[in-house]
Design a protein around this motif. Sequence first.
Motif, mmCIF file in Angstrom:
data_model
loop_
_atom_site.group_PDB
_atom_site.id
_atom_site.type_symbol
_atom_site.label_atom_id
_atom_site.label_comp_id
_atom_site.label_asym_id
_atom_site.label_seq_id
_atom_site.Cartn_x
_atom_site.Cartn_y
_atom_site.Cartn_z
ATOM 1 N N GLY A 1 0.813 -1.328 -0.096
ATOM 2 C CA GLY A 1 -0.145 0.017 -0.089
ATOM 3 C C GLY A 1 0.895 1.277 -0.005
ATOM 4 O O GLY A 1 0.475 2.387 -0.631
ATOM 5 N N ASP A 2 2.001 1.337 0.673
ATOM 6 C CA ASP A 2 2.733 2.492 0.649
ATOM 7 C C ASP A 2 3.336 2.571 -0.737
ATOM 8 O O ASP A 2 3.613 3.776 -1.140
ATOM 9 C CB ASP A 2 3.945 2.208 1.861
ATOM 10 C CG ASP A 2 3.624 2.138 3.424
ATOM 11 O OD1 ASP A 2 2.386 2.716 3.410
ATOM 12 O OD2 ASP A 2 4.059 1.641 4.109
ATOM 13 N N ARG B 1 1.198 7.815 -6.342
ATOM 14 C CA ARG B 1 -0.258 8.833 -6.865
ATOM 15 C C ARG B 1 0.087 9.846 -7.750
ATOM 16 O O ARG B 1 -1.059 9.729 -8.648
ATOM 17 C CB ARG B 1 -0.491 9.170 -5.531
ATOM 18 C CG ARG B 1 -1.808 9.867 -5.577
ATOM 19 C CD ARG B 1 -2.098 10.800 -4.176
ATOM 20 N NE ARG B 1 -1.735 9.910 -3.084
ATOM 21 C CZ ARG B 1 -2.741 9.371 -2.179
ATOM 22 N NH1 ARG B 1 -4.187 9.288 -2.822
ATOM 23 N NH2 ARG B 1 -2.369 8.825 -1.265
ATOM 24 N N GLY B 2 1.067 10.432 -7.931
ATOM 25 C CA GLY B 2 1.507 11.490 -8.637
ATOM 26 C C GLY B 2 1.464 11.149 -10.171
ATOM 27 O O GLY B 2 0.770 11.376 -11.105
ATOM 28 N N GLN C 1 -9.403 11.591 -10.571
ATOM 29 C CA GLN C 1 -8.522 11.704 -9.608
ATOM 30 C C GLN C 1 -8.904 11.162 -8.108
ATOM 31 O O GLN C 1 -8.258 10.582 -7.493
ATOM 32 C CB GLN C 1 -8.009 13.283 -9.445
ATOM 33 C CG GLN C 1 -6.973 13.777 -8.503
ATOM 34 C CD GLN C 1 -6.738 15.297 -8.404
ATOM 35 O OE1 GLN C 1 -6.894 15.753 -9.557
ATOM 36 N NE2 GLN C 1 -6.174 15.681 -7.263
ATOM 37 N N THR C 2 -10.022 11.520 -7.941
ATOM 38 C CA THR C 2 -10.792 10.872 -6.619
ATOM 39 C C THR C 2 -10.787 9.634 -6.917
ATOM 40 O O THR C 2 -10.304 8.885 -5.667
ATOM 41 C CB THR C 2 -11.935 11.471 -6.529
ATOM 42 O OG1 THR C 2 -12.283 12.927 -6.476
ATOM 43 C CG2 THR C 2 -12.978 10.995 -5.237
ATOM 44 N N PHE D 1 -8.535 4.484 -4.614
ATOM 45 C CA PHE D 1 -7.992 3.131 -4.782
ATOM 46 C C PHE D 1 -6.768 2.604 -4.164
ATOM 47 O O PHE D 1 -6.631 1.812 -3.483
ATOM 48 C CB PHE D 1 -7.939 2.845 -6.231
ATOM 49 C CG PHE D 1 -7.296 1.417 -6.704
ATOM 50 C CD1 PHE D 1 -8.317 0.414 -6.339
ATOM 51 C CD2 PHE D 1 -6.107 1.321 -7.218
ATOM 52 C CE1 PHE D 1 -7.896 -0.796 -6.844
ATOM 53 C CE2 PHE D 1 -5.595 0.139 -7.325
ATOM 54 C CZ PHE D 1 -6.426 -1.316 -7.121
ATOM 55 N N VAL D 2 -5.788 3.775 -4.284
ATOM 56 C CA VAL D 2 -4.358 3.640 -3.547
ATOM 57 C C VAL D 2 -4.592 3.601 -2.024
ATOM 58 O O VAL D 2 -3.876 2.942 -1.570
ATOM 59 C CB VAL D 2 -3.248 4.531 -4.362
ATOM 60 C CG1 VAL D 2 -3.221 4.407 -5.734
ATOM 61 C CG2 VAL D 2 -3.960 5.963 -3.873
ATOM 62 N N ASP D 3 -5.411 4.571 -1.697
ATOM 63 C CA ASP D 3 -5.587 4.475 0.031
ATOM 64 C C ASP D 3 -6.217 3.364 0.364
ATOM 65 O O ASP D 3 -6.008 2.598 1.307
ATOM 66 C CB ASP D 3 -6.122 5.751 0.471
ATOM 67 C CG ASP D 3 -5.714 7.188 -0.016
ATOM 68 O OD1 ASP D 3 -4.496 7.007 0.036
ATOM 69 O OD2 ASP D 3 -6.194 8.176 -0.087
#
Length: 408
Positions: free
Chosen positions: A20-21, A27-28, A62-63, A68-70
């Motif tokens: 997850g990290d 993300r960018g 973007q949301t 998803f990544v969070d």
Amino acid sequence: MSDALLDIEPGLAGLAPSVGDHLRGLRGPLHERILATVRAAMADQGRSLTGGQGQGLALGVQTAVDTFVDAVADPGRELTGTREVFHALGRTEYREGHRVDALRTVLTLGARDIWAFLVEHATAPAGTDPGPAPADLYVIAGALFGYVDALAGAAAEGFLAEQRDTAQDWATTRRRLVTLLVQPDPPAGAVLHAAADAARWPLPATVAVVSVDGTDAEHVARSIGAGALAAVVGDAVRVVLPDPGTPGRLDRARQALVGRRAALGPTVRRHRARLSYRLSRRALALHQHGALGPDPVVSCDDHLLTLLTAWEPGLAGHLAGTVLAPLAGLRPTTRRALAETLHGWLRRQGQVVAVAADLHTHPQTVRYRMRQLRGLFGPALDDPDARLLLTLALHQHPTGDPDGSGDG
């Protein structure tokens, strides 16, 4: 959509926190990559990310990426907020006239690109962060594509909800306009124009109201076309046909109503729409009882005499009972013969030979019967108003017996 990503892909519970990290660290670059993909997909649909819906979609993408990544790092977190974002985007898609599957296409392409991006990072050259192991990637893939399907489902729900709400609003708007046009007291000009503007219906100079069996107003209006406005009023569909004198418009309406029972009201000026409505309504009611012949679609203008004499239930029978009273005491065969002769004499304006030809009898028989009738009716046969009443009575009851079972 499921409340958490863990509901979509239970295998996320077995991922190490480092996975997850790792995704959070991407993300960018993910934003940039996916926005480029979405921009290209929208360009293929002839759309842009610079408009209101485009900016909203960019924010939604973007949301979706952030969520998803969070959620991979914290798979138990709720996804309700993101679902609501895409439900709202689906509503906007409908309002802007796009297809229900347009947003799903964009989302599917975005998901494939995220997957390609993650695979690229997992196969990075030695000395760089290798990213998730292949087994972890398969778990992420299951979560990713299930997540995108859920977002697409939320968007479709929003699209269909907006479609349903809009249809209900339009039905209400059109029904209000039809009601205004046919109400007993014509509405003020400003009120009528405001209602027509709300229904996006240019006010015509003339109208005709068609009454149709059934309650499927929207279907009937679409079938007739040509700006037809329809709503259910009372127990039937009422169609307001604009400018019926336009070449071919009435013929098209009749063709669209094939197989339906309907009554076409007369063409009138717009402010007299209620007259056309009342005539068509009454004609449909009579037609339902078999009083206007076998044709499914009838025109009020072809049945004005029947409409006039049958307008008020019971009135025609009372009229006939009153003016045909001199025949009441006769034997049925005599009464019928005299009634038929009188009816023919009135229609032929006293031409005995023509009456005899119509009745297939001898002129002398007609003259004999007329002497009997003059004895029964006296001066009434020479009074224009009395003759009119007799004509109306015999039109409804040609046997001369309003209460009998042998009326034609």
